[in-house]
Design a protein around this motif. Structure first.
Motif, PDB file in Angstrom:
ATOM      1  N   LEU A  63     -45.964 -21.199  63.678  1.00 46.52           N
ATOM      2  CA  LEU A  63     -45.268 -19.983  64.137  1.00 46.52           C
ATOM      3  C   LEU A  63     -44.113 -19.645  63.189  1.00 46.52           C
ATOM      4  N   ALA A  64     -43.362 -20.687  62.782  1.00 43.39           N
ATOM      5  CA  ALA A  64     -42.220 -20.457  61.892  1.00 43.39           C
ATOM      6  C   ALA A  64     -42.696 -19.937  60.535  1.00 43.39           C
ATOM      7  N   VAL A  65     -43.781 -20.530  59.985  1.00 45.27           N
ATOM      8  CA  VAL A  65     -44.308 -20.078  58.685  1.00 45.27           C
ATOM      9  C   VAL A  65     -44.765 -18.624  58.805  1.00 45.27           C
ATOM     10  N   ASN A  66     -45.464 -18.328  59.900  1.00 47.17           N
ATOM     11  CA  ASN A  66     -45.955 -16.972  60.143  1.00 47.17           C
ATOM     12  C   ASN A  66     -44.789 -15.972  60.152  1.00 47.17           C
ATOM     13  N   MET A  67     -43.686 -16.354  60.844  1.00 51.83           N
ATOM     14  CA  MET A  67     -42.514 -15.476  60.935  1.00 51.83           C
ATOM     15  C   MET A  67     -41.851 -15.309  59.561  1.00 51.83           C
ATOM     16  N   ILE A  68     -41.817 -16.418  58.775  1.00 53.13           N
ATOM     17  CA  ILE A  68     -41.173 -16.339  57.452  1.00 53.13           C
ATOM     18  C   ILE A  68     -41.965 -15.375  56.550  1.00 53.13           C
ATOM     19  N   VAL A  69     -43.306 -15.451  56.617  1.00 55.03           N
ATOM     20  CA  VAL A  69     -44.137 -14.528  55.810  1.00 55.03           C
ATOM     21  C   VAL A  69     -43.850 -13.087  56.229  1.00 55.03           C
ATOM     22  N   LEU A  70     -43.752 -12.876  57.554  1.00 50.11           N
ATOM     23  CA  LEU A  70     -43.477 -11.519  58.054  1.00 50.11           C
ATOM     24  C   LEU A  70     -42.105 -11.042  57.574  1.00 50.11           C
ATOM     25  N   LEU A  71     -41.105 -11.952  57.608  1.00 55.83           N
ATOM     26  CA  LEU A  71     -39.746 -11.572  57.198  1.00 55.83           C
ATOM     27  C   LEU A  71     -39.689 -11.253  55.700  1.00 55.83           C
ATOM     28  N   VAL A  72     -40.250 -12.143  54.881  1.00 58.09           N
ATOM     29  CA  VAL A  72     -40.173 -11.955  53.422  1.00 58.09           C
ATOM     30  C   VAL A  72     -40.910 -10.677  53.008  1.00 58.09           C
ATOM     31  N   THR A  73     -42.119 -10.457  53.576  1.00 54.41           N
ATOM     32  CA  THR A  73     -42.863  -9.248  53.208  1.00 54.41           C
ATOM     33  C   THR A  73     -42.147  -8.000  53.728  1.00 54.41           C
ATOM     34  N   SER A  74     -41.470  -8.126  54.906  1.00 58.55           N
ATOM     35  CA  SER A  74     -40.720  -6.977  55.445  1.00 58.55           C
ATOM     36  C   SER A  74     -39.657  -6.541  54.449  1.00 58.55           C
ATOM     37  N   LEU A  75     -38.887  -7.529  53.942  1.00 57.30           N
ATOM     38  CA  LEU A  75     -37.801  -7.214  53.010  1.00 57.30           C
ATOM     39  C   LEU A  75     -38.362  -6.633  51.717  1.00 57.30           C
ATOM     40  N   ALA A  76     -39.511  -7.162  51.271  1.00 58.49           N
ATOM     41  CA  ALA A  76     -40.071  -6.726  49.988  1.00 58.49           C
ATOM     42  C   ALA A  76     -40.612  -5.298  50.054  1.00 58.49           C
ATOM     43  N   ILE A  77     -41.284  -4.957  51.178  1.00 57.61           N
ATOM     44  CA  ILE A  77     -41.939  -3.633  51.207  1.00 57.61           C
ATOM     45  C   ILE A  77     -41.070  -2.560  51.859  1.00 57.61           C
ATOM     46  N   SER A  78     -39.851  -2.945  52.305  1.00 57.83           N
ATOM     47  CA  SER A  78     -38.999  -1.988  53.019  1.00 57.83           C
ATOM     48  C   SER A  78     -38.849  -0.654  52.270  1.00 57.83           C
ATOM     49  N   GLN A  79     -38.933   0.442  53.040  1.00 57.35           N
ATOM     50  CA  GLN A  79     -38.762   1.778  52.425  1.00 57.35           C
ATOM     51  C   GLN A  79     -37.460   2.427  52.893  1.00 57.35           C
ATOM     52  N   SER A  80     -36.768   1.803  53.863  1.00 61.27           N
ATOM     53  CA  SER A  80     -35.537   2.409  54.379  1.00 61.27           C
ATOM     54  C   SER A  80     -34.374   1.423  54.300  1.00 61.27           C
ATOM     55  N   LEU A  81     -34.274   0.508  55.274  1.00 62.49           N
ATOM     56  CA  LEU A  81     -33.081  -0.333  55.409  1.00 62.49           C
ATOM     57  C   LEU A  81     -32.840  -1.270  54.223  1.00 62.49           C
ATOM     58  N   PHE A  82     -33.896  -1.848  53.668  1.00 59.56           N
ATOM     59  CA  PHE A  82     -33.723  -2.848  52.602  1.00 59.56           C
ATOM     60  C   PHE A  82     -34.371  -2.382  51.300  1.00 59.56           C
ATOM     61  N   ALA A  83     -34.594  -1.070  51.183  1.00 57.67           N
ATOM     62  CA  ALA A  83     -35.303  -0.545  50.016  1.00 57.67           C
ATOM     63  C   ALA A  83     -34.576  -0.875  48.712  1.00 57.67           C
ATOM     64  N   LYS A  84     -33.227  -1.026  48.810  1.00 55.93           N
ATOM     65  CA  LYS A  84     -32.448  -1.243  47.579  1.00 55.93           C
ATOM     66  C   LYS A  84     -32.503  -2.702  47.092  1.00 55.93           C
ATOM     67  N   LEU A  85     -33.027  -3.598  47.934  1.00 59.84           N
ATOM     68  CA  LEU A  85     -33.095  -5.006  47.510  1.00 59.84           C
ATOM     69  C   LEU A  85     -34.021  -5.125  46.298  1.00 59.84           C
ATOM     70  N   PRO A  86     -33.578  -5.894  45.290  1.00 60.55           N
ATOM     71  CA  PRO A  86     -34.421  -5.999  44.075  1.00 60.55           C
ATOM     72  C   PRO A  86     -35.591  -6.967  44.283  1.00 60.55           C
ATOM     73  N   LEU A  87     -36.526  -6.582  45.166  1.00 62.90           N
ATOM     74  CA  LEU A  87     -37.680  -7.453  45.429  1.00 62.90           C
ATOM     75  C   LEU A  87     -38.956  -6.740  45.010  1.00 62.90           C
ATOM     76  N   PRO A  88     -39.953  -7.503  44.518  1.00 63.95           N
ATOM     77  CA  PRO A  88     -41.203  -6.838  44.090  1.00 63.95           C
ATOM     78  C   PRO A  88     -41.950  -6.267  45.293  1.00 63.95           C
TER      79      PRO A  88
END
Ligand code: HEM
Ligand code: HEM
Length: 216
Positions: A63-88
Motif C-alpha cells: 500500500l505504501a509503495v502504491n501511494m509513493i508511486v501515485l505521489l511521485v507521478t502526481s508531482l511529475a505530471i502536475s499541470q497546476s499546483l506543482f507544474a513549476k517543479l523541475p520534474l520530468p
C-alpha cells in the motif's frame, strides 16, 4: 481520505485544478495519518512474525509503495499546483499515475476492511451510538450486501479489469448525464475488497480461536 480519493476520479467533470486540490488534500491528510500511526511503524522491528503479521505488514508495504508511486507521478505530471517543479513529465508517467490510482482504490478498500472494527468503533464514538447492537450489525450486513451487488455489477460498467491492467480503457463516464451513480458505483467497487478482506480476517480469527480452544 477515501472520499477525496473518489473525488479525484471526476477528472473529466471538474477538470485539472479541482483534481489536483483533492489529491493534494488527500496526501496532506495521509501524512497526518501516517504520523498518527507512527508507533505501528516503530514496532515493525520488534516481536516475532507469524503468518498473520507477515501478511498484514507485506500488505501495508505494498500500500505504501502504491501511494509513493501515485505521489511521485502526481508531482511529475502536475499541470497546476506543482507544474513549476523541475520534474520530468511524460506520457508514461501519466499512464503510471492513473494505473497506480486505480490500484490504490483497491488497496485502500482492503485496508478499510482490515481495520473495520476500529472504523466502526470510531463512528459509534463520534455519533454517540451504543456499541455494536444486533440491529446495527444486521443493518450493516444489509448495507454490505447492497454495496457488494452494486460493486460487482459496476466492475464491467466501469471497465475495472482494463483499468487495473495498465491498458487504456475507452470507458469514460458521461458526467453530463449523471454524477451520483458514478460515486455510488465507485463506492461499491471500493467496498468489494473491503468486504472480502473483512470476511477473510473474520474467518481466520475464528479458526485461530477454535484451534486455541481445542488445544486448551
Ligand atoms: C486513503 C488512504 C487511507 C485510508 C482511508 C486509511 C484508513 C485507515 C483507518 C480507518 C485505519 C484504522 C483507524 C486508525 O487506526 O486510525 C487505518 C490504520 C492504519 N493505516 Fe491507514 N489509511 C489509508 C492509507 C494508509 C497508508 C498509505 C498507509 C501506509 C502504509 C497506512 C497505514 C496505516 C497504519 C499503519 C494503520 C494502523 C494499523 C494498526 O494499528 O494495526 N494507511 N487506516
Ligand atoms: C497531488 C495530487 C495530484 C496531482 C497533482 C495529479 C495530477 C494529475 C494530472 C495532471 C492528470 C492528467 C494526466 C493526463 O493528462 O494524462 C491526472 C489524471 C488522473 N489522476 Fe491525478 N493527480 C493527483 C492525485 C491523484 C489521486 C490521489 C488520484 C487517485 C484517485 C488520481 C487519479 C487520477 C486519474 C484516475 C487520472 C486519469 C483521469 C482520466 O484520464 O480518466 N490523481 N492527475
Amino acid at each position: 481520505m477515501a472520499g477525496l480519493l473518489l473525488l479525484c476520479l471526476v477528472y473529466w467533470w471538474l477538470d485539472n485544478l479541482a483534481h489536483e486540490i483533492f489529491g493534494t488534500a488527500m496526501f496532506m491528510i495521509l501524512i497526518r495519518h501516517i504520523y498518527q500511526n507512527r508507533s505501528w511503524f516503530r514496532n515493525l522491528a520488534r516481536g516475532s512474525y507469524g503468518v498473520r503479521r507477515t501478511v498484514i505488514v507485506a500488505f501495508h508495504v505494498a500500500l505504501a509503495v502504491n501511494m509513493i508511486v501515485l505521489l511521485v507521478t502526481s508531482l511529475a505530471i502536475s499541470q497546476s499546483l506543482f507544474a513549476k517543479l523541475p520534474l520530468p513529465d511524460s506520457a508514461t508517467l501519466s499512464e503510471l499515475h492513473w494505473f497506480s490510482a486505480y490500484w490504490v482504490i483497491r488497496a485502500v478498500g482492503c485496508h478499510l476492511g482490515l481495520h473495520w472494527p476500529r472504523i466502526r468503533a470510531i463512528i459509534n464514538a463520534a455519533f454517540n451510538l451504543p456499541p455494536a447492537t444486533v440491529l446495527q450489525t444486521r443493518l450493516l450486513l444489509l448495507l454490505a450486501a447492497i454495496l457488494f451487488v452494486i460493486g460487482f455489477a459496476s466492475l464491467s460498467t466501469l471497465d475495472i479489469a482494463t483499468k487495473l491492467s495498465f491498458r487504456l480503457s475507452p470507458n469514460f463516464w458521461d458526467f453530463s448525464t449523471s454524477v451520483t451513480p458514478f460515486f455510488v458505483r465507485w463506492v461499491g467497487v471500493m467496498a468489494l475488497p473491503a468486504i472480502a478482506t473483512h470476511c477473510v480476517v473474520n474467518i481466520a480469527g475464528r479458526r485461530r480461536a477454535s484451534s486455541r480452544n481445542s488445544r486448551a
